[in-house]
Motif scaffolding. Structure first.
Motif, PDB file in Angstrom:
ATOM      1  N   LEU A   1       5.776  46.352  46.948  1.00 38.67           N
ATOM      2  CA  LEU A   1       6.644  47.102  47.852  1.00 38.67           C
ATOM      3  C   LEU A   1       5.778  47.872  48.837  1.00 38.67           C
ATOM      4  O   LEU A   1       4.706  48.372  48.488  1.00 38.67           O
TER       5      LEU A   1
ATOM      6  N   LEU B   1       9.765  41.751  42.264  1.00 39.40           N
ATOM      7  CA  LEU B   1       8.635  41.259  43.055  1.00 39.40           C
ATOM      8  C   LEU B   1       7.300  41.408  42.343  1.00 39.40           C
ATOM      9  O   LEU B   1       6.265  40.977  42.871  1.00 39.40           O
TER      10      LEU B   1
ATOM     11  N   TYR C   1      10.559  43.444  50.885  1.00 38.00           N
ATOM     12  CA  TYR C   1       9.555  44.301  50.242  1.00 38.00           C
ATOM     13  C   TYR C   1       9.187  45.544  51.036  1.00 38.00           C
ATOM     14  O   TYR C   1       8.488  46.415  50.530  1.00 38.00           O
TER      15      TYR C   1
ATOM     16  N   LYS D   1       4.593  40.270  45.157  1.00 38.39           N
ATOM     17  CA  LYS D   1       4.475  41.034  46.394  1.00 38.39           C
ATOM     18  C   LYS D   1       4.677  42.514  46.087  1.00 38.39           C
ATOM     19  O   LYS D   1       5.590  42.883  45.344  1.00 38.39           O
TER      20      LYS D   1
ATOM     21  N   ARG E   1      13.918  46.194  42.711  1.00 35.94           N
ATOM     22  CA  ARG E   1      13.159  45.403  43.678  1.00 35.94           C
ATOM     23  C   ARG E   1      11.689  45.314  43.258  1.00 35.94           C
ATOM     24  O   ARG E   1      11.048  44.256  43.382  1.00 35.94           O
TER      25      ARG E   1
END
Length: 348
Positions: A253, A247, A228, A251, A243
């Motif tokens: 980035l 996530l 992350y 979570k 990504r």
């Protein structure tokens, strides 16, 4: 595993395993007594399906963690007055049951517990094994741009995760732009239906499981900061965005700006980059400018690609819009180097 947005092509090998027919709510219990192991929202649909069809409360027990009072599996078991056991358990807890069923449990099951069930233990895994063995298959499938994933019902083997023979699989298309919570929900429901077809179809569905080919295996280990924390030099805008979707809800980035940690809360792929974006000809990955028309930050990624940042959080501050970030930070640094950085001290 983890909600809705307001909260590889897959491996190729010949499958000889059982593939599910359309799910029927009229399927009857075959009398198997099941001890269920689970902890979270991915587990819960499977527990509910087993409870709905498995005859009586005496034929279904639940093992879970008691660490969190918000554990939805524990709450459901208590509400439905199912036999509830705190992990870890002993073989004595297993003896009344024919089969152990594990769904997003998070613990390696000891050999003596597996062997305590006459039919062993089976697992619902959120991928088309042997692709994405490990703790975070949904995240890795989105992050790596896979076009499909699925669920697998497999035999639990001692001492290793996700290596057992496969009883059934069901493919699920990964829709473009889908976020992890939505795929998580879909796979949890598909997995629950497939699990019941395998359990209710015993003994036929247990007869010819397919052995996994280890050569085709890929791995989805637990999420670490390397996932992350954005390395702007190595990731293109599409890879950063994948990504972010993978996530989402789990979570944020992160990056660095002026020695402060930054969480990127809302990002998107940009519309066509125009000459009015004011990137310098010698700009490098991590460089950012404020786009007045779009009211967002444009951040340069690898291969001269760009993402848009709409909301973010600066360390020690509340979440803010890109406009607020521009007014509160960028305008004060017009003579400084304006870049996000990856895992290094920023000197401006």
């Amino acid at each position: 595993m983890f909600f809705s947005r307001n909260l590889s092509n897959c491996f190729k090998f010949k499958r000889k395993c059982f593939y599910a027919q359309p799910y029927s709510t009229e399927t009857k219990s075959n009398g198997l007594k099941v001890l269920f192991f689970g902890t979270d929202t991915f587990s819960l649909p499977s527990l509910k399906v087993l409870h709905k069809h498995n005859g009586s409360n005496e034929s279904l027990g639940v093992v879970t963690s008691f660490k969190s009072p918000a554990n939805c599996v524990r709450v459901y078991a208590e509400q439905q007055k199912l036999a509830l056991h705190k992990w870890p358990i002993t073989t004595e807890h297993c003896r009344p049951f024919d089969l152990g069923v594990v769904v997003s449990f998070g613990h390696l099951i000891p050999t003596h517990i597996i062997n305590a069930f006459p039919l062993g233990m089976i697992n619902v895994h959120a991928s088309l094994l042997p692709r994405w063995r490990g703790a975070a298959p949904i995240i890795y499938s989105i992050m790596n741009g896979d076009q499909e994933t699925g669920v697998s019902i497999m035999r639990i083997e001692p001492k290793r995760f996700d290596v057992g023979d496969i009883f059934a699989q069901k493919k699920v298309k990964i829709e473009p732009g889908i976020f992890m919570p939505d795929l998580h929900k879909e796979l949890s429901e598909k997995g629950a239906d497939l699990l019941w077809q395998v359990v209710s179809g015993y003994p036929k569905t247990f007869e010819n499981p397919m052995r996994q080919n280890d050569k085709d295996a890929t791995y989805a280990p637990k999420i670490t900061p390397d996932i992350y924390e954005i390395n702007w030099n190595n990731l293109t805008s599409l890879e950063v965005y994948n990504r972010y979707r993978a996530l989402y809800g789990f979570k944020a980035l992160t990056s660095k700006f002026q020695q402060k940690s930054i969480e990127l809360l809302d990002i998107s792929l940009p519309q066509e980059i125009s000459s009015g974006d004011n990137f310098k000809s010698d700009s490098s990955p991590g460089s950012l400018v404020y786009h007045y028309k779009r009211k967002c930050l444009r951040v340069q990624c690898a291969n001269y690609t760009f993402i848009e940042v709409h909301r973010l959080r600066v360390e020690g501050k509340k979440a803010m819009s890109a406009m607020d970030f521009n007014n509160g930070f960028l305008k004060k640094l017009q003579t400084s180097k304006m870049e996000f950085h990856y895992n290094k001290v920023v000197c401006c």
